[in-house]
Write an enzyme that holds these catalytic residues in place. Structure first.
Site, PDB file in Angstrom:
ATOM      1  N   GLY C  10       0.619  -1.273  -0.218  1.00 33.19           N
ATOM      2  CA  GLY C  10      -0.224   0.296  -0.425  1.00 33.19           C
ATOM      3  C   GLY C  10       0.947   1.353  -0.346  1.00 33.19           C
ATOM      4  O   GLY C  10       2.463   1.251  -0.654  1.00 33.19           O
ATOM      5  N   SER C  13       4.084   1.801   2.907  1.00 34.22           N
ATOM      6  CA  SER C  13       4.708   0.455   3.124  1.00 34.22           C
ATOM      7  C   SER C  13       6.174   0.222   2.549  1.00 34.22           C
ATOM      8  O   SER C  13       5.898  -1.050   3.700  1.00 34.22           O
ATOM      9  CB  SER C  13       3.576  -0.007   1.781  1.00 34.22           C
ATOM     10  OG  SER C  13       3.925  -0.055   1.241  1.00 34.22           O
ATOM     11  N   SER C  16       9.466   0.736  -1.526  1.00 37.24           N
ATOM     12  CA  SER C  16      10.311   1.923  -2.634  1.00 37.24           C
ATOM     13  C   SER C  16      11.998   1.125  -1.585  1.00 37.24           C
ATOM     14  O   SER C  16      13.050   1.142  -2.439  1.00 37.24           O
ATOM     15  CB  SER C  16      10.640   3.395  -2.028  1.00 37.24           C
ATOM     16  OG  SER C  16       9.469   3.683  -2.995  1.00 37.24           O
ATOM     17  N   ALA C  36       7.431   7.989 -12.660  1.00 35.61           N
ATOM     18  CA  ALA C  36       7.003   9.751 -12.433  1.00 35.61           C
ATOM     19  C   ALA C  36       7.438  11.095 -12.875  1.00 35.61           C
ATOM     20  O   ALA C  36       8.778  10.824 -12.583  1.00 35.61           O
ATOM     21  CB  ALA C  36       6.813  10.327 -10.662  1.00 35.61           C
ATOM     22  N   HIS C  50      15.018  12.441  -2.733  1.00 35.20           N
ATOM     23  CA  HIS C  50      15.005  11.070  -2.590  1.00 35.20           C
ATOM     24  C   HIS C  50      16.289  10.450  -3.036  1.00 35.20           C
ATOM     25  O   HIS C  50      17.292   9.479  -3.128  1.00 35.20           O
ATOM     26  CB  HIS C  50      13.651   9.976  -3.315  1.00 35.20           C
ATOM     27  CG  HIS C  50      12.548   9.478  -2.848  1.00 35.20           C
ATOM     28  ND1 HIS C  50      12.010   9.645  -1.721  1.00 35.20           N
ATOM     29  CD2 HIS C  50      11.088  10.919  -3.400  1.00 35.20           C
ATOM     30  CE1 HIS C  50      11.182   9.200  -1.192  1.00 35.20           C
ATOM     31  NE2 HIS C  50      10.715  10.440  -1.927  1.00 35.20           N
ATOM     32  N   ARG C  51      16.841  11.618  -4.776  1.00 31.23           N
ATOM     33  CA  ARG C  51      17.871  10.866  -5.253  1.00 31.23           C
ATOM     34  C   ARG C  51      18.904  11.014  -4.234  1.00 31.23           C
ATOM     35  O   ARG C  51      19.877  10.074  -3.908  1.00 31.23           O
ATOM     36  CB  ARG C  51      18.265  11.588  -6.146  1.00 31.23           C
ATOM     37  CG  ARG C  51      19.436  10.980  -7.299  1.00 31.23           C
ATOM     38  CD  ARG C  51      19.866  12.426  -8.144  1.00 31.23           C
ATOM     39  NE  ARG C  51      17.739  12.702  -9.042  1.00 31.23           N
ATOM     40  CZ  ARG C  51      17.990  12.942 -10.515  1.00 31.23           C
ATOM     41  NH1 ARG C  51      19.012  13.735 -11.040  1.00 31.23           N
ATOM     42  NH2 ARG C  51      16.897  13.199 -11.392  1.00 31.23           N
ATOM     43  N   ARG C  54      19.928   7.673  -1.871  1.00 29.29           N
ATOM     44  CA  ARG C  54      20.164   6.844  -2.690  1.00 29.29           C
ATOM     45  C   ARG C  54      21.117   6.524  -2.139  1.00 29.29           C
ATOM     46  O   ARG C  54      21.924   5.693  -2.598  1.00 29.29           O
ATOM     47  CB  ARG C  54      19.057   6.062  -3.734  1.00 29.29           C
ATOM     48  CG  ARG C  54      17.996   5.903  -3.516  1.00 29.29           C
ATOM     49  CD  ARG C  54      17.725   5.678  -5.376  1.00 29.29           C
ATOM     50  NE  ARG C  54      17.176   6.837  -5.871  1.00 29.29           N
ATOM     51  CZ  ARG C  54      16.460   7.198  -6.452  1.00 29.29           C
ATOM     52  NH1 ARG C  54      14.935   7.699  -5.755  1.00 29.29           N
ATOM     53  NH2 ARG C  54      17.127   8.648  -7.591  1.00 29.29           N
TER      54      ARG C  54
END
Lengths: 174, 174, 174
Positions: C10, C13, C16, C36, C50-51, C54
């Site tokens: 979901g 959750s 990713s 996206a 987010h980049r 990572r």
């Protein structure tokens, strides 16, 4: 307790397919009990397509409300039944202003008495945010209660995600 | 880490019942911490009915916001607490314009310090389609973050479907 | 069949995060394929955050529609790809009036031919009540069909709840 099975899951999670495969594993004459009523031509066509997919060895009955008597009749003939699905049955009960808790209680009593296995399909609908409409909330609660009570009556309970079963109760099945 | 438990699931999936059973397995004085505030007569009645169902050996506290201090107090008395539920707690936090991430962080810090087991109930709300309202989307995201952080703090995490537990973390419990 | 993985779950959750951890376990150059499109400044910022999370050993590609050719190219270079996510990809397909079933079929055919592992992320959206809007219902059905077909193409399927994986297919992974 005869070996009844409840197949739970979300929309398009492969519940019906799973129920059909489970029913065919018994190697007896299978009966498909549809709770949906064909209300228009499009639905009529979809139902016909599903019937063809199941194949000629399947019998199909339309039972929008009176599940208990239909199941008793088929069990007497030694048939294995798929009930697809209890979510539409619940929706029919509410539409015709029957008491869902009473009807569920009657269904559970019937299941306990039957000598042939039943495979019941039902939707899990309580995993989103609170529905905005009062009817949505009422339906969600009724469905959750129904699922809990049926799960208690069945020896096998499976939860489908993306066509794959998780075993909630009983031994994992192929 | 003391043996805390997170019981997740959808609406009417048997979360509260499960939490109560788990708490009673500890054989110490159990405390039920309700996060809902009785806002009208109907709710007052439902709460009273639930209290009676749990039985007289249960203590009930109403804690809409200040969970950490309530839990610390009860743990000092050696009691086992059920928190029912974090979804309503989150909704209270948002209503009173508290920061959910900060409050969750405080709760996790408290849990790490407690010497008595806590059983926390929370809803999974992210498995439907994207909510139409911005508030709905915000709530769904906040609930998901909260559940992830609490799951990381608990030794046992269970996911309820139709009254049946799936073990997400820790050893399967009866 | 190369060892592809489907990570379902979901909203919020932990899908990713899980996909990234799984990709890093292969110890080869990882590529993050974002479906996206950054439509505004806020989204641009979130994507940049987010980049950074990572880390610099990750390559990022934006592929809103043409997944098959992007995956073929990266697999030829021996890279392991995360596709995050198929739900936005499906939404892009519907927005640009492509046929989701056809595109899914092409993706599955591509996956069967690749010599490098792909980790695909997708949302489960069918576990709430029936959506009120026809588009919502259409999307939910399309997502369910897509998930079933991808699950059949992958050797590993996981279902995430609160950051914790349940194994639906294949051996449980750390």
């Amino acid at each position: 307790m005869t070996d009844h099975t409840l197949v739970l899951g979300g929309a398009r999670s492969g519940k019906s397919r799973r129920a059909i495969v489970r029913a065919e594993s018994y190697n007896v004459h299978p009966v498909y009990i549809a709770t949906a009523e064909p209300l228009d031509d499009e639905m009529e066509e979809r139902i016909a397509a599903h019937r063809e997919e199941r194949g000629e060895h399947w019998c199909t009955l339309e039972v929008p409300l009176l599940l208990s008597s239909a199941l008793r009749e088929q069990a007497k003939l030694g048939r294995v039944c798929v009930v697809d699905c209890l979510t539409i049955w619940l929706s029919n009960l509410m539409h015709y202003e029957k008491d869902p808790d009473e009807a569920t209680h009657e269904l559970c009593t019937t299941l306990a008495e039957l000598g042939a296995p039943i495979i019941l399909v039902s939707n899990e609908v309580g995993l989103g945010i609170v529905p905005e409409s009062p009817l949505g909330r009422r339906f969600r609660d009724a469905q959750g209660r129904l699922n809990q009570r049926l799960a208690a009556c069945c020896a096998q309970v499976e939860f489908m995600v993306a066509g794959l079963p998780m075993t909630l109760k009983g031994e994992p099945q192929i």
